[in-house]
Design an enzyme around this catalytic site. Sequence first.
Site, PDB file in Angstrom:
ATOM      1  N   ARG A  19     -10.861  24.219 -74.593  1.00 17.08           N
ATOM      2  CA  ARG A  19     -12.292  24.481 -74.767  1.00 17.08           C
ATOM      3  C   ARG A  19     -12.796  23.802 -76.039  1.00 17.08           C
ATOM      4  O   ARG A  19     -12.145  23.822 -77.071  1.00 17.08           O
ATOM      5  CB  ARG A  19     -12.524  25.993 -74.853  1.00 17.08           C
ATOM      6  CG  ARG A  19     -13.986  26.421 -74.889  1.00 17.08           C
ATOM      7  CD  ARG A  19     -14.075  27.941 -74.969  1.00 17.08           C
ATOM      8  NE  ARG A  19     -15.436  28.424 -74.811  1.00 17.08           N
ATOM      9  CZ  ARG A  19     -16.311  28.547 -75.795  1.00 17.08           C
ATOM     10  NH1 ARG A  19     -15.972  28.194 -77.021  1.00 17.08           N
ATOM     11  NH2 ARG A  19     -17.537  29.012 -75.570  1.00 17.08           N
ATOM     12  N   ASP A  20     -13.984  23.190 -75.970  1.00 22.93           N
ATOM     13  CA  ASP A  20     -14.616  22.538 -77.123  1.00 22.93           C
ATOM     14  C   ASP A  20     -13.736  21.459 -77.747  1.00 22.93           C
ATOM     15  O   ASP A  20     -13.744  21.267 -78.970  1.00 22.93           O
ATOM     16  CB  ASP A  20     -14.995  23.573 -78.192  1.00 22.93           C
ATOM     17  CG  ASP A  20     -16.173  24.430 -77.789  1.00 22.93           C
ATOM     18  OD1 ASP A  20     -17.064  23.903 -77.101  1.00 22.93           O
ATOM     19  OD2 ASP A  20     -16.204  25.620 -78.144  1.00 22.93           O
ATOM     20  N   HIS A  21     -12.975  20.761 -76.940  1.00 25.47           N
ATOM     21  CA  HIS A  21     -12.104  19.727 -77.474  1.00 25.47           C
ATOM     22  C   HIS A  21     -12.917  18.679 -78.230  1.00 25.47           C
ATOM     23  O   HIS A  21     -13.841  18.072 -77.691  1.00 25.47           O
ATOM     24  CB  HIS A  21     -11.315  19.044 -76.349  1.00 25.47           C
ATOM     25  CG  HIS A  21     -10.300  18.058 -76.846  1.00 25.47           C
ATOM     26  ND1 HIS A  21      -8.981  18.379 -77.020  1.00 25.47           N
ATOM     27  CD2 HIS A  21     -10.430  16.765 -77.239  1.00 25.47           C
ATOM     28  CE1 HIS A  21      -8.327  17.323 -77.488  1.00 25.47           C
ATOM     29  NE2 HIS A  21      -9.186  16.333 -77.625  1.00 25.47           N
ATOM     30  N   ALA A  22     -12.578  18.481 -79.513  1.00 24.93           N
ATOM     31  CA  ALA A  22     -13.199  17.471 -80.377  1.00 24.93           C
ATOM     32  C   ALA A  22     -14.699  17.694 -80.579  1.00 24.93           C
ATOM     33  O   ALA A  22     -15.407  16.781 -81.007  1.00 24.93           O
ATOM     34  CB  ALA A  22     -12.949  16.063 -79.850  1.00 24.93           C
TER      35      ALA A  22
ATOM     36  N   GLN B 218      -3.218  18.092 -79.089  1.00 27.65           N
ATOM     37  CA  GLN B 218      -4.096  17.667 -80.176  1.00 27.65           C
ATOM     38  C   GLN B 218      -4.435  18.868 -81.045  1.00 27.65           C
ATOM     39  O   GLN B 218      -4.768  19.937 -80.546  1.00 27.65           O
ATOM     40  CB  GLN B 218      -5.377  17.087 -79.574  1.00 27.65           C
ATOM     41  CG  GLN B 218      -6.636  17.272 -80.381  1.00 27.65           C
ATOM     42  CD  GLN B 218      -6.805  16.210 -81.425  1.00 27.65           C
ATOM     43  OE1 GLN B 218      -6.197  15.156 -81.331  1.00 27.65           O
ATOM     44  NE2 GLN B 218      -7.626  16.454 -82.420  1.00 27.65           N
ATOM     45  N   THR B 219      -4.335  18.703 -82.362  1.00 28.28           N
ATOM     46  CA  THR B 219      -4.711  19.835 -83.202  1.00 28.28           C
ATOM     47  C   THR B 219      -5.191  19.380 -84.566  1.00 28.28           C
ATOM     48  O   THR B 219      -4.802  18.319 -85.061  1.00 28.28           O
ATOM     49  CB  THR B 219      -3.534  20.811 -83.383  1.00 28.28           C
ATOM     50  OG1 THR B 219      -3.987  21.986 -84.069  1.00 28.28           O
ATOM     51  CG2 THR B 219      -2.405  20.178 -84.189  1.00 28.28           C
ATOM     52  N   ARG B 220      -6.064  20.182 -85.155  1.00 30.21           N
ATOM     53  CA  ARG B 220      -6.466  20.033 -86.547  1.00 30.21           C
ATOM     54  C   ARG B 220      -6.507  21.415 -87.210  1.00 30.21           C
ATOM     55  O   ARG B 220      -7.221  21.629 -88.173  1.00 30.21           O
ATOM     56  CB  ARG B 220      -7.823  19.329 -86.646  1.00 30.21           C
ATOM     57  CG  ARG B 220      -8.978  20.021 -85.946  1.00 30.21           C
ATOM     58  CD  ARG B 220     -10.265  19.208 -86.091  1.00 30.21           C
ATOM     59  NE  ARG B 220     -11.442  19.926 -85.655  1.00 30.21           N
ATOM     60  CZ  ARG B 220     -11.945  19.881 -84.436  1.00 30.21           C
ATOM     61  NH1 ARG B 220     -11.341  19.149 -83.522  1.00 30.21           N
ATOM     62  NH2 ARG B 220     -13.033  20.552 -84.129  1.00 30.21           N
ATOM     63  N   ASN B 221      -5.684  22.342 -86.649  1.00 28.39           N
ATOM     64  CA  ASN B 221      -5.663  23.715 -87.130  1.00 28.39           C
ATOM     65  C   ASN B 221      -4.246  24.227 -87.329  1.00 28.39           C
ATOM     66  O   ASN B 221      -3.292  23.722 -86.732  1.00 28.39           O
ATOM     67  CB  ASN B 221      -6.377  24.642 -86.134  1.00 28.39           C
ATOM     68  CG  ASN B 221      -7.882  24.527 -86.204  1.00 28.39           C
ATOM     69  OD1 ASN B 221      -8.481  24.742 -87.250  1.00 28.39           O
ATOM     70  ND2 ASN B 221      -8.499  24.163 -85.097  1.00 28.39           N
TER      71      ASN B 221
END
Length: 406
Positions: free
Chosen positions: A291-294, A185-188
């Site tokens: 770490r800090d997923h979502a 999963q990514t948004r970066n």
Amino acid sequence: MNLIGHGKVEIVERIKTISDFKELHRIEVKRQLAHEIVSIAYGFLSPLKGFMNYEEVDGVVENMRLPNGVLWPIPLVFDYSQNEKVKEGDTIGITYLGKPLAIMKVKEIFKYDKLKIAEKVYKTKDIKHPGVKRTLSYADAFLAGDVWLVREPQFNKPYSEFWLTPRMHRTVFEKKGWKRVVAFQTRNVPHTGHEYLMKFAWFAANENQKVDEPRTGILVNVVIGEKRVGDYIDEAILLTHDALSKYGYISPKVHLLSFTLWDMRYAGPREALLHAIIRSNLGCTHHVFGRDHAGVGNYYSPYEAHEIFDSINEEDLLIKPIFLRENYYCPRCGSIENEILCDHKDEKQEFSGSLIRSIILDEVKPTKMVMRPEVYDVLMKAAEQYGFGSPFVTEEYLEKRQSILG
């Protein structure tokens, strides 16, 4: 009229009594709803066939369960202005950007306490939380009912290069011979820390398989949707992840890139569960959770998205979570490590997102141990082509960006 989605026969019979889509009462929807309609129709959000009714919303908010007992962590609602002349039982036409998109059979019109959604789903009523802000901005009434697309969605470039439906994902996996697929999963935009996580996850998912038979793959599934000022632009995220395999840092034999249309809710642990459900619908067998997923801000503890899986029965998920800790570059070891793997924590060089952003803003190419040079070059090219000169979301980008759907 060709319809895409669930329950095709029932609606086709209904449409035969209507000469044209234009004769339906039509509602123009915002981008979020348009994206969710596409995702529902193609099965990204299975088992949902449409937008939730009161009973479904209440079950999800209170217990993370649909009325039939199926795990579902975040309510999916169609908010609408009561100025619209819609009645229960109506079949309505849905348009986006002025074009026909879908039809909906309205089963229920209801209201629900939006503050209750905020408190239960996001664990806060703080308007600074983007998910809370979104929820409290909804109109006061909701439409419930199944949806069907009236045409295949058309995507502008570069999105069109990476669009795969759930069925298409499974077909590609089969052609590649992948028996196991680990979702990332990514948004970066990827730095080498992300690359390490993907490769580590591949090894974890590849257990007990012969190393000379690459039957495990990595699916980088980018979340495409609402952006905030300072985020990376969507086009850059896709193209830079594509560069990782294009330039050989992760072999195309084990790497695939696609995207899911979804406006992040930043719901931390609950959204982690939703991501697991979506990726299982794509055919993935494993899912990475870091770490800090979502998460966002300090609303959730660093590994709260890991801990929620302790309360979920294995039979509720058709995917195996892979939990990864925060990593950093250790100059003493000359490699990417974490606080468990080596004892040089005091010398660590963190992959600070804010630091990397400041370097990029200064148009300084990061070292290859931070970001691959080809990835940086693709990032800056995307900035010129799509971001009005910036790889980060600006007010100008939000105002003038090309639409994702054509």
